[in-house]
Design an enzyme around this catalytic site. Structure first.
Site, PDB file in Angstrom:
ATOM      1  N   GLY A 122       0.735  -1.288   0.169  1.00 57.14           N
ATOM      2  CA  GLY A 122       0.088   0.038  -0.040  1.00 57.14           C
ATOM      3  C   GLY A 122       0.791   1.160  -0.134  1.00 57.14           C
ATOM      4  O   GLY A 122       1.290   1.814  -1.077  1.00 57.14           O
ATOM      5  N   CYS A 123       1.251   1.720   1.029  1.00 55.59           N
ATOM      6  CA  CYS A 123       1.724   3.202   1.379  1.00 55.59           C
ATOM      7  C   CYS A 123       3.153   2.887   1.051  1.00 55.59           C
ATOM      8  O   CYS A 123       3.749   4.139   0.479  1.00 55.59           O
ATOM      9  CB  CYS A 123       1.628   3.420   2.773  1.00 55.59           C
ATOM     10  SG  CYS A 123      -0.320   3.943   2.921  1.00 55.59           S
ATOM     11  N   VAL A 124       3.869   1.967   1.016  1.00 51.65           N
ATOM     12  CA  VAL A 124       5.156   1.880   0.547  1.00 51.65           C
ATOM     13  C   VAL A 124       5.198   1.910  -0.848  1.00 51.65           C
ATOM     14  O   VAL A 124       6.249   2.593  -1.423  1.00 51.65           O
ATOM     15  CB  VAL A 124       6.070   0.750   1.461  1.00 51.65           C
ATOM     16  CG1 VAL A 124       7.308   0.599   0.474  1.00 51.65           C
ATOM     17  CG2 VAL A 124       6.212   0.660   2.837  1.00 51.65           C
ATOM     18  N   THR A 175       4.620   5.420  -2.245  1.00 55.32           N
ATOM     19  CA  THR A 175       5.549   6.252  -2.008  1.00 55.32           C
ATOM     20  C   THR A 175       6.710   6.089  -2.779  1.00 55.32           C
ATOM     21  O   THR A 175       7.343   7.013  -3.374  1.00 55.32           O
ATOM     22  CB  THR A 175       6.179   6.204  -0.463  1.00 55.32           C
ATOM     23  OG1 THR A 175       4.998   6.665   0.294  1.00 55.32           O
ATOM     24  CG2 THR A 175       7.185   7.031  -0.209  1.00 55.32           C
TER      25      THR A 175
END
Length: 207
Positions: free
Chosen positions: A148-150, A153
């Protein structure tokens, strides 16, 4: 034809050049993602320990260590589309323990924390400005969740002009399959997926 050959023939998986001005971005190692009393979390203790080691080396060398956290205002909970799809994250409210960075990361008072409302640590935050101001050329991305967020990013980092490294043992997810699939895909398209020992040795080698 093997999967590896398909990607190789398409020109993916090329090595990422490493510069001399790295920064570490630790994505969402907040209690809401690391303390398993919360349903949004997974056990990230081993990953945080390895992340802490490379953050300590980076600080000692004078390189930036930046954390991100997701934190919503109460007035945003009923209007943000992401929270309709991922309703469990409605608990990540400003001022709550869930949005605090886990102390096990070894976060220090001078480490910036960027607050975000979406998956990428770049979107709607000061992260790009902080990295540009530090003249960063290579970004090491750790944190949660890998899928998800990794990943978000990492994609935004390379699109913002940074070379990106991802130590796999510094990234946590709720399940092994999305963790491994996203590491594979990031390694083919956006970043070099390596490990904490390699990152530590590289940081130690820098002046």
């Amino acid at each position: 034809m093997s999967q590896e050959q398909v990607y190789s023939d398409a020109g993916f998986g090329q090595p990422v050049p490493r510069g001399t001005r790295p920064a570490i971005v630790v994505v969402d190692f907040s209690y809401g993602f690391t303390d398993t009393q919360y349903p949004t979390a997974s056990d990230a203790s081993a990953q945080m320990a390895k992340t802490r080691r490379i953050c300590d080396i980076a600080r000692d060398k004078g390189f930036p260590v930046i954390f991100s956290t997701i934190a919503f205002h109460l007035g945003e909970l009923d209007t943000l589309p992401w929270l309709r799809k991922a309703a469990g994250m409605r608990a990540l409210v400003e001022g709550s323990r869930l949005v605090e960075i886990d102390a096990a990361t070894g976060i220090q008072p001078n480490d910036p924390i960027v607050v975000k409302k979406g998956a990428s640590s770049f979107f709607g935050s000061t992260l790009a400005a902080l990295l540009t101001g530090a003249k960063t050329d290579t970004l090491v991305v750790c944190g949660a969740t890998t899928s998800g967020c990794v990943r978000a990013t990492v994609v935004d980092a390379v699109q913002s002009g940074f070379n990106v490294l991802v130590p796999r043992d510094c990234c946590a997810d709720r399940a092994a399959a999305p963790h491994e699939a996203n590491l594979y895909d990031m390694n083919q398209k956006y970043a070099d997926v390596t490990d904490a020992a390699d990152i530590a040795a590289w940081l130690d080698s820098l002046a």
